[in-house]
Each structure stands twice: as C-alpha cells, then as structure tokens.
Write a protein that holds these residues in place. Sequence first.
Motif, PDB file in Angstrom:
ATOM      1  N   GLU A  56       0.846  -1.200   0.000  1.00  0.00           N
ATOM      2  CA  GLU A  56       0.000   0.000   0.000  1.00  0.00           C
ATOM      3  C   GLU A  56       0.887   1.259   0.000  1.00  0.00           C
ATOM      4  O   GLU A  56       0.725   2.171  -0.819  1.00  0.00           O
ATOM      5  N   ALA A  57       1.850   1.270   0.908  1.00  0.00           N
ATOM      6  CA  ALA A  57       2.759   2.420   1.027  1.00  0.00           C
ATOM      7  C   ALA A  57       3.660   2.535  -0.210  1.00  0.00           C
ATOM      8  O   ALA A  57       3.954   3.633  -0.688  1.00  0.00           O
ATOM      9  N   TRP A  58       4.106   1.397  -0.683  1.00  0.00           N
ATOM     10  CA  TRP A  58       4.968   1.335  -1.881  1.00  0.00           C
ATOM     11  C   TRP A  58       4.239   1.997  -3.053  1.00  0.00           C
ATOM     12  O   TRP A  58       4.763   2.872  -3.745  1.00  0.00           O
ATOM     13  N   ARG A  59       3.003   1.574  -3.256  1.00  0.00           N
ATOM     14  CA  ARG A  59       2.166   2.054  -4.352  1.00  0.00           C
ATOM     15  C   ARG A  59       1.933   3.562  -4.225  1.00  0.00           C
ATOM     16  O   ARG A  59       1.972   4.306  -5.211  1.00  0.00           O
ATOM     17  N   LEU A 117       7.424  -4.864  -7.741  1.00  0.00           N
ATOM     18  CA  LEU A 117       8.083  -5.664  -6.707  1.00  0.00           C
ATOM     19  C   LEU A 117       9.552  -5.915  -7.030  1.00  0.00           C
ATOM     20  O   LEU A 117      10.387  -6.029  -6.149  1.00  0.00           O
ATOM     21  N   GLY A 118       9.865  -5.997  -8.319  1.00  0.00           N
ATOM     22  CA  GLY A 118      11.236  -6.335  -8.708  1.00  0.00           C
ATOM     23  C   GLY A 118      12.221  -5.190  -8.565  1.00  0.00           C
ATOM     24  O   GLY A 118      13.418  -5.399  -8.719  1.00  0.00           O
ATOM     25  N   LYS A 119      11.745  -3.987  -8.299  1.00  0.00           N
ATOM     26  CA  LYS A 119      12.655  -2.839  -8.265  1.00  0.00           C
ATOM     27  C   LYS A 119      13.209  -2.633  -6.858  1.00  0.00           C
ATOM     28  O   LYS A 119      12.549  -2.111  -5.966  1.00  0.00           O
ATOM     29  N   ARG A 120      14.463  -3.024  -6.674  1.00  0.00           N
ATOM     30  CA  ARG A 120      15.064  -2.978  -5.339  1.00  0.00           C
ATOM     31  C   ARG A 120      15.359  -1.568  -4.873  1.00  0.00           C
ATOM     32  O   ARG A 120      15.392  -1.293  -3.674  1.00  0.00           O
ATOM     33  N   GLN A 121      15.610  -0.671  -5.792  1.00  0.00           N
ATOM     34  CA  GLN A 121      15.810   0.735  -5.402  1.00  0.00           C
ATOM     35  C   GLN A 121      14.575   1.221  -4.654  1.00  0.00           C
ATOM     36  O   GLN A 121      14.672   1.858  -3.602  1.00  0.00           O
ATOM     37  N   GLN A 122      13.405   0.894  -5.223  1.00  0.00           N
ATOM     38  CA  GLN A 122      12.146   1.303  -4.600  1.00  0.00           C
ATOM     39  C   GLN A 122      11.979   0.617  -3.244  1.00  0.00           C
ATOM     40  O   GLN A 122      11.574   1.243  -2.266  1.00  0.00           O
ATOM     41  N   LEU A 123      12.341  -0.659  -3.197  1.00  0.00           N
ATOM     42  CA  LEU A 123      12.202  -1.401  -1.942  1.00  0.00           C
ATOM     43  C   LEU A 123      13.043  -0.767  -0.834  1.00  0.00           C
ATOM     44  O   LEU A 123      12.588  -0.614   0.303  1.00  0.00           O
ATOM     45  N   ASP A 138      22.712   3.731  -3.342  1.00  0.00           N
ATOM     46  CA  ASP A 138      21.422   3.104  -3.031  1.00  0.00           C
ATOM     47  C   ASP A 138      21.552   2.248  -1.778  1.00  0.00           C
ATOM     48  O   ASP A 138      22.638   1.827  -1.400  1.00  0.00           O
ATOM     49  N   TYR A 139      20.413   2.000  -1.136  1.00  0.00           N
ATOM     50  CA  TYR A 139      20.415   1.082  -0.003  1.00  0.00           C
ATOM     51  C   TYR A 139      20.734  -0.324  -0.496  1.00  0.00           C
ATOM     52  O   TYR A 139      20.281  -0.728  -1.573  1.00  0.00           O
ATOM     53  N   THR A 140      21.495  -1.050   0.311  1.00  0.00           N
ATOM     54  CA  THR A 140      21.675  -2.473   0.033  1.00  0.00           C
ATOM     55  C   THR A 140      20.452  -3.214   0.561  1.00  0.00           C
ATOM     56  O   THR A 140      20.109  -3.074   1.732  1.00  0.00           O
ATOM     57  N   VAL A 141      19.774  -3.951  -0.322  1.00  0.00           N
ATOM     58  CA  VAL A 141      18.583  -4.688   0.124  1.00  0.00           C
ATOM     59  C   VAL A 141      18.754  -6.150  -0.227  1.00  0.00           C
ATOM     60  O   VAL A 141      17.924  -6.728  -0.925  1.00  0.00           O
TER      61      VAL A 141
END
Length: 501
Positions: free
Chosen positions: A59-62, A71-77, A96-99
């Motif tokens: 919800e927050a992501w969207r 879901l596949g975009k780790r930068q966004q994650l 970028d954050y390491t995820v």
Amino acid sequence: MKPTTPEAYKLFHDGTLALSRMEAHGINIHTERLAETIVSVSGQIDTIAKELHDSPEWEAWRKRFGMNAELGKRQQLGILLFDILGHTYPYEKKGDYTVDEKVMSTLNLEFCNLYVRMQKLLKLRSTYLLGIQSHITPDGLVHGTYSLTIPITYRSSAFDPNWQNVPIRDPEIGKLIRRCIIPREEHQLIEVDFKGAEVCVAACYHKDQRMLRYIRDGYDMHVGSAMHCFLIEKADVTKELRQHAKGAFTFAAFYGDWYKSMAVGLWGLIEKHGLKTKQGIPMQDHLRSRGIGRRGLCAPKGDTVEGTYEHVIQKAEHWLWKEEFTQYDKWKKDWYAEYQKNGSFHTLTGFTLHGPFSKNDACNYPVQGSAFHCLLWCLIEMTKEIAKQRKKTKLVAQIHDSILADVPTEEVDWYLATLNDIITCRLPEAWKWIITPMIAEAEVVPVGGSWFDKEEVNLGAIEYGHSRAIATPACVACAGSGTSTSGKPCTPCKGTGLKVG
DNA sequence: CAACAAAGCGCG
DNA sequence: AAAGCGCGCTTTGTTG
C-alpha cells in the motif's frame, strides 16, 4: 595461460581433452518433470506476489511510486523500507540502499521474509529451471561447456549452462531442480569428491605442523572454533553451531577475512536461524549471561569494545592465528613478502601467477588452483581407465572438487573402487608434494532416483564386483587390503590395511 | 535501441 | 595494505 613446467602443460592439455569428452556426453534431463516444475514454481511465485500485493507495505509502496511501483525494483524497496517505513538501515548509507537477503532477514518482517522467498523462487525459475531447459538438445541431454583459461587461479569455470552452481544449500530449492537431473536408462549418477580439498592443499603449502596432525588424525578443527565463537564448552558444541563456526569463522579466516566482518556474519546467522545452545537457550541470552549484550559497531575504523560480540570474535581470531595455527599465519606473511619481492609466485602444480595481487589473493590463488589440479589429474586418470577397460561409464560433470558420473548399475562398484584408488593412492604417488592423506567421499543415486536423491556410501565397504561390510576399522583407500589396484603397497595406510587416523 | 555496469545470488 | 577467494547468470538501471 602460463603453465611453467611440462607437467603443468600436459595436465591442461590432457585436462582439456577429458573435459571436452565430458561436454560431449552431456547430462540427462527429465524434461516432463522439468516442465511440470516450472508450472508449479510459477504458481508459488504468483501466490507470494499476491500476498505481498495485499500487504500494508505494498500500500505504502504504491502510494510512493504510483504506476512505476514494481516488486522487482530494489531501489524502490530500499526507499520504502528505510525512508518511508523508517526501519533502521544496518550500514552507513552510500549510494542506493543495500537490500540483499542479509539485510532483509535482520529486519524480521513478514513482508521481507516473503519477499526473500519469492526472490529465491524467481532465481530458481529463471537461472536454473528455464536456464537449463533452454539448453536441452533434441536428444534430451544438456551439454555444458568448461574453460581452463578463464579463471585467474588456474581453476576451471563452466557455462551454458553452469553445472558448477546448481542449488543445493537450500534443500527445498535444490530439490526442485535436482529432481529434474537424472541418470540415463539402467544407469546411476555418482558424485565423488575430495574430503577437505582446500584445507589439505593449503596444508601442503604452509606445512603447519598442528594442522597436518589434525588432518592426519581426523581431528575436527571446527569444534574449537565453535567453542570460541559461541563461548561454550567442547561438550556443548552442537552440529549446527559447529557448521556455522566452520563456514563463517574458520574458512572465512583461512581465506583472509577479519574479525569485524566475521562478527557481522555470525551475529546475522544467530538472528536469522535463532541459534540456541545445546541446552536450548537462545544464543543471545547465553551470550548476555557471559557479559556480551550487543554486537558492537564493527566499523572498519571503530574501536572494539569489551562486552561486545565483535570483541569475542576478535579474541577468537587471535586464538586461531596466534595460538592454534601459528605456522600457517607465518606462512601467509612470508609467502606474501616473497611475492612482493618477485612480482609473481609458482604453484605446487607448476603454474606461475603474475601480479598485481593483494595479500589475500596471493595466499588464496595457489591453494584454489592446486586443489582443482588434484581433481583434474584424477579426472584424466579416470577417463583413461574407462577407455582402457572399455567401460560404459560416462563422466558428465566436474564441480571444482568433485566428479559427477553416469554409471551403468553393473559398473557402480568398479567405478567407486577405481576412482577411490586413483584419489587416495595414485594421486599422492604421482605428486610427492602431497603430504596429507587424500580422502574420497562418494554419493550414489539409487536406481530410479534423481541427482537430488544421492546418498552417501561407505567407500571402505566397496570392493571389485561386490560390496561387503567391514568388521574392523580398515583403511578407506584400500578397503583393508593393504595394496592399491596398481599392486603397490597402499599409500595412506603404508600397506597396513588399517584405518588412517 | 544496444551496450555496459551494478546488484544480487547460485555454487565450490 | 586491506578488510574472505574464485566463477556465471539474470535483472534493473544507466548511458549515448
């Protein structure tokens, strides 16, 4: 390529021929099962994706990324987890954050656990299920390719597909792909590998007397590591704790890791697996009772503080190098100094490596290369033996320190006995620099099974043409006979037939 | 659009 | 001086 001696040149010449024969043989695939597995794994991926899409995190992501949210975009994650949801990022931020899996598991979120699981299944599907499927030829086989010229260490590499990294550590993932890799009709897959290949070869370089004694006596050096890493007594070292100490401490240290990084790794494992003492006490509680309440910063330049896990591992590192394996420690120093003087070094197998190398590189490369050369030598010998004796056995893959073969059932005992002899007797006879026992371990796939179903077998109980139980501890190499198949006295037991160590 | 880099993860 | 080593493959992100 720079094989310096004629022997080194010949090894790679003959090795190339043996490997190309292996490529031509190919590995048999259960194509229908593979297709079914792709469907079923895709279903699992869809299910997890749906769950993730139903979560408040999505919800927050969207809300943040709108139509771009994926879901596949780790930068966004990364932005979602650490900027929007405000979780603590375990590192100093740069770029970028390491995820990755390690970071995700420390957060202990249902969302992240599901996400990691989905990534694993995606990796399985694209790299292994679909990847291997794309290489199936009309004969139902997959013919990978090996290279002896790519790795700087004079190891081998493999591609199209890479048979050297088929999943096995995660049992569920490993099962899904390995169930699709099967023997030919009336054949059985057999995997034979060197026990502790790199430790043995390293010992042939540094000749640390204590480690040589441990290897020859079959002493378990990882128990001591577990005692120091988890502050426990010898009797309280469980199989699980030993396994983690072995991977994240002993081997990491042998390859040149340092205590701050090992402390991060081990602490992460304690959390991820919820490690417990033999008495069932959570490891964090146990450590707290010993005055260790937190991990410590583990920053490269930061001080190490008493009462932190970082300090525990610093002391464990000191124990390992300054008390346990002092000669190994000195060898690294001397070997690197010698390299700095010459700008190159030679392996025990006759290859020369030219710089520039870090200390870790200079100390690790010769070991990695020579350990593989032991395997390659045995692979060549076995190839010759199969041809000479007109056997139907096919060598089908090579995985750094192991050989995978597709063996007609009636040749199984012959194959095990012959390869065991090559590894344990003929190899150390041929290469005098080998001063440790060379021990083979074998796993056999029962009739009708797949690569997943491989089971350990006792090589000491195998003789030509039949199997027998052994009543007294016999030498693993010659099964107690005292002689090798070439007729000479068995090397590991010096002809006594008795178990070594 | 292609080519490349980086991140991530699979194995020894 | 550097802060575990070696590889291959897929995906995302960047660049021209």
